[in-house]
Scaffold this motif. Structure first.
Motif, PDB file in Angstrom:
ATOM      1  N   GLN A  11       5.084   0.124 -11.787  1.00  0.00           N
ATOM      2  CA  GLN A  11       6.400   0.748 -11.662  1.00  0.00           C
ATOM      3  C   GLN A  11       6.286   2.102 -10.965  1.00  0.00           C
ATOM      4  O   GLN A  11       5.226   2.740 -11.005  1.00  0.00           O
ATOM      5  CB  GLN A  11       7.027   0.936 -13.037  1.00  0.00           C
ATOM      6  N   PRO A  12       7.348   2.550 -10.336  1.00  0.00           N
ATOM      7  CA  PRO A  12       7.318   3.896  -9.731  1.00  0.00           C
ATOM      8  C   PRO A  12       6.911   4.950 -10.743  1.00  0.00           C
ATOM      9  O   PRO A  12       7.344   4.916 -11.901  1.00  0.00           O
ATOM     10  CB  PRO A  12       8.772   4.090  -9.276  1.00  0.00           C
ATOM     11  N   GLY A  13       6.052   5.850 -10.315  1.00  0.00           N
ATOM     12  CA  GLY A  13       5.517   6.875 -11.194  1.00  0.00           C
ATOM     13  C   GLY A  13       4.246   6.461 -11.911  1.00  0.00           C
ATOM     14  O   GLY A  13       3.592   7.297 -12.551  1.00  0.00           O
ATOM     15  N   GLY A  14       3.877   5.206 -11.794  1.00  0.00           N
ATOM     16  CA  GLY A  14       2.697   4.684 -12.473  1.00  0.00           C
ATOM     17  C   GLY A  14       1.411   4.979 -11.735  1.00  0.00           C
ATOM     18  O   GLY A  14       1.397   5.660 -10.693  1.00  0.00           O
ATOM     19  N   SER A  15       0.315   4.458 -12.292  1.00  0.00           N
ATOM     20  CA  SER A  15      -1.021   4.712 -11.751  1.00  0.00           C
ATOM     21  C   SER A  15      -1.799   3.415 -11.597  1.00  0.00           C
ATOM     22  O   SER A  15      -1.561   2.443 -12.334  1.00  0.00           O
ATOM     23  CB  SER A  15      -1.800   5.646 -12.684  1.00  0.00           C
ATOM     24  N   LEU A  16      -2.717   3.426 -10.656  1.00  0.00           N
ATOM     25  CA  LEU A  16      -3.674   2.340 -10.472  1.00  0.00           C
ATOM     26  C   LEU A  16      -4.984   2.938 -10.001  1.00  0.00           C
ATOM     27  O   LEU A  16      -4.998   3.995  -9.359  1.00  0.00           O
ATOM     28  CB  LEU A  16      -3.192   1.337  -9.410  1.00  0.00           C
ATOM     29  N   ARG A  17      -6.061   2.235 -10.301  1.00  0.00           N
ATOM     30  CA  ARG A  17      -7.372   2.655  -9.811  1.00  0.00           C
ATOM     31  C   ARG A  17      -7.982   1.502  -9.024  1.00  0.00           C
ATOM     32  O   ARG A  17      -8.248   0.443  -9.581  1.00  0.00           O
ATOM     33  CB  ARG A  17      -8.293   3.025 -10.959  1.00  0.00           C
ATOM     34  N   LEU A  18      -8.186   1.731  -7.748  1.00  0.00           N
ATOM     35  CA  LEU A  18      -8.821   0.727  -6.900  1.00  0.00           C
ATOM     36  C   LEU A  18     -10.323   0.969  -6.853  1.00  0.00           C
ATOM     37  O   LEU A  18     -10.787   2.103  -6.896  1.00  0.00           O
ATOM     38  CB  LEU A  18      -8.260   0.796  -5.481  1.00  0.00           C
ATOM     39  N   SER A  19     -11.060  -0.140  -6.749  1.00  0.00           N
ATOM     40  CA  SER A  19     -12.511  -0.070  -6.620  1.00  0.00           C
ATOM     41  C   SER A  19     -12.939  -0.856  -5.391  1.00  0.00           C
ATOM     42  O   SER A  19     -12.311  -1.847  -5.027  1.00  0.00           O
ATOM     43  CB  SER A  19     -13.188  -0.658  -7.857  1.00  0.00           C
ATOM     44  N   CYS A  20     -14.026  -0.409  -4.786  1.00  0.00           N
ATOM     45  CA  CYS A  20     -14.616  -1.127  -3.662  1.00  0.00           C
ATOM     46  C   CYS A  20     -16.120  -1.166  -3.874  1.00  0.00           C
ATOM     47  O   CYS A  20     -16.782  -0.129  -3.836  1.00  0.00           O
ATOM     48  CB  CYS A  20     -14.284  -0.451  -2.341  1.00  0.00           C
ATOM     49  N   ALA A  21     -16.623  -2.361  -4.116  1.00  0.00           N
ATOM     50  CA  ALA A  21     -18.057  -2.549  -4.303  1.00  0.00           C
ATOM     51  C   ALA A  21     -18.687  -2.933  -2.972  1.00  0.00           C
ATOM     52  O   ALA A  21     -18.228  -3.865  -2.311  1.00  0.00           O
ATOM     53  CB  ALA A  21     -18.306  -3.632  -5.346  1.00  0.00           C
ATOM     54  N   ALA A  22     -19.722  -2.215  -2.589  1.00  0.00           N
ATOM     55  CA  ALA A  22     -20.381  -2.437  -1.308  1.00  0.00           C
ATOM     56  C   ALA A  22     -21.764  -3.032  -1.493  1.00  0.00           C
ATOM     57  O   ALA A  22     -22.462  -2.703  -2.454  1.00  0.00           O
ATOM     58  CB  ALA A  22     -20.488  -1.115  -0.545  1.00  0.00           C
ATOM     59  N   SER A  23     -22.140  -3.889  -0.574  1.00  0.00           N
ATOM     60  CA  SER A  23     -23.497  -4.430  -0.551  1.00  0.00           C
ATOM     61  C   SER A  23     -23.941  -4.561   0.899  1.00  0.00           C
ATOM     62  O   SER A  23     -23.123  -4.621   1.816  1.00  0.00           O
ATOM     63  CB  SER A  23     -23.551  -5.786  -1.263  1.00  0.00           C
ATOM     64  N   GLY A  24     -25.260  -4.565   1.080  1.00  0.00           N
ATOM     65  CA  GLY A  24     -25.795  -4.721   2.431  1.00  0.00           C
ATOM     66  C   GLY A  24     -25.919  -3.434   3.219  1.00  0.00           C
ATOM     67  O   GLY A  24     -26.298  -3.461   4.396  1.00  0.00           O
ATOM     68  N   ILE A  25     -25.582  -2.312   2.600  1.00  0.00           N
ATOM     69  CA  ILE A  25     -25.704  -1.021   3.273  1.00  0.00           C
ATOM     70  C   ILE A  25     -26.397  -0.044   2.337  1.00  0.00           C
ATOM     71  O   ILE A  25     -26.393  -0.229   1.118  1.00  0.00           O
ATOM     72  CB  ILE A  25     -24.343  -0.434   3.689  1.00  0.00           C
TER      73      ILE A  25
END
Length: 115
Positions: A13-27
């Motif tokens: 909802q507007p005003g809310g929060s999220l946490r994105l993650s990005c897992a990397a491999s090969g570097i």
């Protein structure tokens, strides 16, 4: 082979929060600049935030004060903490790695901000 896998998107909802993650491999993660981009429907992909291998961070104006990018070098993961989300933040969010072999992209994770 370089592989970037995003997670953490969803409906909020507007005003809310999220946490994105990005897992990397090969570097060798700690030696690479990492970034989050986003692409809204009908618009071009745009930079949101990046973090250098030295740990400094940069943000575009429309997310300053609301989004925070961070990295966990031992865990080969970069995060995007998003708060105060607005409907105009709705987009597919992509992880980007700037490596010695060139740029690499993840497949993206959808973020939808709606009441």
């Amino acid at each position: 082979q370089v592989y970037l896998r995003e997670s953490g998107g969803g409906l909020v909802q507007p005003g809310g929060s999220l946490r994105l993650s990005c897992a990397a491999s090969g570097i060798n993660f700690r030696f690479n600049s990492m970034a989050w981009y986003r692409q809204a429907p009908g618009k071009e992909r745009e930079l949101t935030a990046n973090t250098t291998r030295g740990g400094s961070s940069n943000y575009v104006d429309f997310v300053k004060g609301r989004f925070t990018i961070s990295r966990d070098n031992p865990g080969n993961t970069v995060f995007l903490q998003m708060s105060g989300l607005k409907p105009e933040d709705t987009a597919i969010y992509y992880c980007h790695a700037n490596t010695k072999w060139g740029p690499f992209w993840g497949r993206g994770t959808q973020v939808t901000v709606s009441s």
